[in-house]
Every structure is written in C-alpha cells, then in structure tokens.
Design a protein around this motif. Structure first.
Motif, mmCIF file in Angstrom:
data_model
loop_
_atom_site.group_PDB
_atom_site.id
_atom_site.type_symbol
_atom_site.label_atom_id
_atom_site.label_comp_id
_atom_site.label_asym_id
_atom_site.label_seq_id
_atom_site.Cartn_x
_atom_site.Cartn_y
_atom_site.Cartn_z
ATOM 1 N N SER A 8 -0.809 -4.009 3.319
ATOM 2 C CA SER A 8 -2.140 -5.245 3.819
ATOM 3 C C SER A 8 -2.473 -6.727 3.458
ATOM 4 C CB SER A 8 -3.077 -4.303 4.205
ATOM 5 O OG SER A 8 -3.538 -4.104 1.660
ATOM 6 N N LEU A 12 -9.210 -3.030 1.313
ATOM 7 C CA LEU A 12 -9.383 -1.470 1.674
ATOM 8 C C LEU A 12 -10.621 -0.481 1.381
ATOM 9 C CD1 LEU A 12 -5.783 -1.650 3.486
ATOM 10 C CD2 LEU A 12 -7.717 -3.118 4.599
ATOM 11 N N ASP A 16 -10.074 3.530 5.224
ATOM 12 C CA ASP A 16 -9.982 2.578 5.912
ATOM 13 C C ASP A 16 -8.437 2.745 5.863
ATOM 14 O OD1 ASP A 16 -10.903 0.605 7.898
ATOM 15 O OD2 ASP A 16 -11.143 -1.018 5.724
ATOM 16 N N LEU A 57 -14.550 -1.407 -2.471
ATOM 17 C CA LEU A 57 -12.854 -1.131 -2.020
ATOM 18 C C LEU A 57 -11.645 -1.350 -2.586
ATOM 19 C CD1 LEU A 57 -14.524 -5.394 -0.146
ATOM 20 C CD2 LEU A 57 -13.764 -2.669 1.179
ATOM 21 N N GLN A 59 -7.431 -2.639 -3.793
ATOM 22 C CA GLN A 59 -6.900 -3.643 -3.258
ATOM 23 C C GLN A 59 -5.721 -3.317 -4.350
ATOM 24 O OE1 GLN A 59 -7.691 -7.272 -3.717
ATOM 25 N NE2 GLN A 59 -6.153 -8.314 -2.876
#
Length: 216
Positions: A8, A12, A16, A57, A59
C-alpha cells in the motif's frame, strides 16, 4: 499484514487492514502490535484539523524485512545449528512462543476447542493449515513463512514449529502434536497430532500421546 502494508505504501487503520486480511480487528491489532515491537511497522496518529479523536495508523518500515531474515538465518545456522541439543532447544523455544500466542488468543477469542485454536492461530501466522482427521489426525501446512530457513536447518526450524503447535494447543487437554514431517510433498509439511485419554486428575492415561522421535 506486513506485505499488505508494504504494497500500500501509505498508513492504514486497523479496520482497513482487518478488512483486507479477513481477521477480527482485535486479532489484527494484536499482530500489528507484534510487528511494531519487532520494528517492522510504525504506529502514528492521523493528522486532522477537525475536532475528534484521531485514528491510529500503521505503516510498514521500509527496508527492514531482509535485515530480520538475515538475523534469523544467522541465529539458526551459527548459534542453534552447532548445538547438540538443538532439537530440544528449538522445541522449547517454539512451545514458549505458542504459550504466548495462546494466552493472547484466549484473551481475545475466549475458550475454544484446542485443535480449532491451533488451526486458526497457524492460519493467522500464514501457514495455510488444514486439519485432516483420517486416516490419522494431521494438520497439513501448505505454506511456510520460513521455508528457506527450514530447507537449510530443518532440525531447528521444523522442530520449533512442533513446539509452537504444542504451545498453541496448551496443557490440560488431550491433543498433542506428536511429530512433524518436513516437505512431505514439495509444497506441504505434515504436523501429526493425537488425542489421548485424559484421567480425572487431568493427566494422560496409559494411552496418552507422546511426542515421536524428532524428524528433520
């Protein structure tokens, strides 16, 4: 999860990631926390100007996967490999890993048939397991995240998996992982399990399953 985050390229949310991998958000968060502790994933808060609670989030940290694989290969080949008791040590390490995962699983999912827990947990770890009851109870592992290392050092990696299975199964129940057959076919390994009678005191009876001689 890590592959999805790397693909990605953007931060996210748990929702998600859970939706993509098909896991419960709590299970997803547990694995993300492990990846974060390992330094493979970075956790941040979203930037927003509107009032309200900011989302967490996740990552992928770039360029770390190969380093961790190299570290694992070094530990397996140069530290565990020369040990005369490497099989016992690998099983003990795997059992400790399985104990931790089982404790976390019970905290999230609650009580569950131990063999179902074994299959589900190993699925979450990426082994694509399938339980086959006949002719002998077996968990077929159709994908191994550590295949390259297992080819080089099956007496360490595969025996660690045997210990992992017993840790996931847990004590005080009849199922035991009794042996593992690495690369039974070019694409599968076989994890043999057995269900033994349990006495009233919670211990195995005379026909209780015992671990087979280590293979690999």
């Amino acid at each position: 999860m890590l592959h999805h985050l790397r693909e990605s390229g953007t931060p996210l949310t748990v929702a998600d990631i859970a939706g993509f991998v098909g896991l419960h958000p709590n299970t997803t968060r547990f694995h993300l926390d492990g990846l974060t502790r390992a330094g493979l994933v970075r956790r941040t808060l979203e930037q927003r100007s509107e009032p309200g609670r900011r989302k967490v989030l996740y990552q992928a940290v770039p360029g770390r996967g190969d380093q961790y694989r190299a570290l694992a290969a070094t530990l397996v080949k140069h530290f565990a490999g020369p040990l005369t008791d490497r099989v016992d040590r690998a099983q003990a390490a795997g059992r400790a890993w399985g104990d931790e995962l089982r404790a976390a699983w019970l905290g999230i999912a609650g009580p569950q048939e131990s063999i179902d827990r074994l299959v589900q947990c190993m699925a979450d770890l990426g082994y694509q397991p399938a339980f086959v009851a006949e002719p002998d109870p077996t968990v077929v592992l159709r994908a191994c995240p550590f295949r390259d290392l297992a080819v080089e050092a099956p007496s360490v990696v595969c025996q660690l998996h045997l210990g992992l299975a017993n840790g996931l199964l847990g004590p005080d129940q009849p199922w035991r992982a009794t042996g593992i057959v690495p690369f039974a076919t070019p694409s599968t390994c076989l994890l043999h399990v057995a269900k033994a009678a349990v006495d009233e005191d919670g211990t195995g009876g005379p026909d209780a399953a015992t671990e087979q001689a280590p293979q690999g």
